[in-house]
Design an enzyme around this catalytic site. Sequence first.
Site, PDB file in Angstrom:
ATOM      1  N   LYS A  52       1.001 -23.768   0.544  1.00  0.00           N
ATOM      2  CA  LYS A  52      -0.431 -23.521   0.750  1.00  0.00           C
ATOM      3  C   LYS A  52      -0.906 -22.413  -0.192  1.00  0.00           C
ATOM      4  O   LYS A  52      -1.989 -22.505  -0.773  1.00  0.00           O
ATOM      5  CB  LYS A  52      -0.690 -23.136   2.220  1.00  0.00           C
ATOM      6  CG  LYS A  52      -0.542 -24.324   3.156  1.00  0.00           C
ATOM      7  CD  LYS A  52      -0.445 -23.952   4.625  1.00  0.00           C
ATOM      8  CE  LYS A  52      -0.043 -25.171   5.449  1.00  0.00           C
ATOM      9  NZ  LYS A  52       0.193 -24.905   6.858  1.00  0.00           N
ATOM     10  N   GLN A  96       0.190 -20.441  11.356  1.00  0.00           N
ATOM     11  CA  GLN A  96       1.252 -21.404  11.052  1.00  0.00           C
ATOM     12  C   GLN A  96       2.104 -21.679  12.302  1.00  0.00           C
ATOM     13  O   GLN A  96       2.646 -20.770  12.901  1.00  0.00           O
ATOM     14  CB  GLN A  96       2.125 -20.839   9.916  1.00  0.00           C
ATOM     15  CG  GLN A  96       3.209 -21.774   9.438  1.00  0.00           C
ATOM     16  CD  GLN A  96       2.676 -23.040   8.788  1.00  0.00           C
ATOM     17  OE1 GLN A  96       1.764 -23.009   7.968  1.00  0.00           O
ATOM     18  NE2 GLN A  96       3.234 -24.186   9.179  1.00  0.00           N
ATOM     19  N   ASP A 119      -7.960 -25.334  10.274  1.00  0.00           N
ATOM     20  CA  ASP A 119      -7.012 -26.356  10.725  1.00  0.00           C
ATOM     21  C   ASP A 119      -7.648 -27.315  11.733  1.00  0.00           C
ATOM     22  O   ASP A 119      -7.064 -28.335  12.083  1.00  0.00           O
ATOM     23  CB  ASP A 119      -5.796 -25.681  11.392  1.00  0.00           C
ATOM     24  CG  ASP A 119      -4.578 -25.680  10.479  1.00  0.00           C
ATOM     25  OD1 ASP A 119      -4.543 -26.496   9.537  1.00  0.00           O
ATOM     26  OD2 ASP A 119      -3.666 -24.865  10.722  1.00  0.00           O
TER      27      ASP A 119
END
Length: 280
Positions: A52, A96, A119
């Site tokens: 990322k 994460q 997200d």
Amino acid sequence: MAIILDGKSLSKKIKNNLKDEVKQLNSKGIFPKLAVIMIGKDPASSVYVKNKSKACKYIGIEFEEFLLDENISEEELFNLIDNLNNDNKITGILLQAPIPKHLDINKAFERISPKKDVDGFNPINVGKLSIGIDTFISCTPLGIMKIFEEYKIELQGKNVVVLGRSNIVGKPMVQCLLSKNATVTICHSKTQNIEEITKRADILISAIGKPKFVKENMIKDGAVVIDVGINRLDNGKLVGDVDFDKIESKTSYITPVPGGVGPMTIACLMENVIKSVKNK
Ligand code: NAP
């Protein structure tokens, strides 16, 4: 022979377009910035975070990583999230997964401001997706929808079977497919006679996390097969959920692993981070 759905090339195309978009935003004094929170030292997560960060660098998105000790308390985590929510320079926040078991991941996702939730895991954004309001959509289903669009794979009226009902892939996938008028069936570990269901699928999407789970006898001739699974074998090889070599010739379109859904997930995350500047 099946057409291979090349997520790697498509993701490159998307990232190059985003690079131009970021240049334009920068020229107007707008700077998208992603904050990534990682708790503990899960090796797979470290690889994902590195990828990322690389993608952000390529596109010109600012990136800041927050590495937290695995014993961090909920209060400390929430303080950090609150600070990031209130930081004007940060436009997108990502936590994460997985996180240590003593922390409640749903509570943590809920704490991230829906305006910065790139997200798409905050319940507000999950709800918006389910009732068709424009919002951040979970990056893996979004990436799969872009593959369908790029290859002009029609969804309307098609029988689509999704294997896996996780909050990050299976469930938001169903909402995306419904929004395009597909007829959707979702299967999980308690589903009975799964092959009877998958054999009726015009399009089969597998997000289970079990190597070679989808076998030749489970798909119908000419089906489109999307493999979300990422499984590391004992010999170090990366494979999906689908027995690719055995079923490829039976399909009309199929994603490879690696090089299919994976790169699209990252490209869509980048797209969401750029979208996040509009919420400033
Ligand atoms: P997850 O949270 O572990 O969910 C797995 C789902 O599969 C669950 O709904 C589970 O059912 C179902 N399942 C497990 N065994 C099954 C079986 N034998 N038959 C039918 N259903 C079964 O996993 P996830 O986070 O969604 O990830 C799934 C896979 O996709 C993993 O390999 C992951 O690494 C990969 N992934 C890839 C990307 C990408 O960008 N390519 C992104 C995210 C995830 P229950 O609900 O009944 O337990």
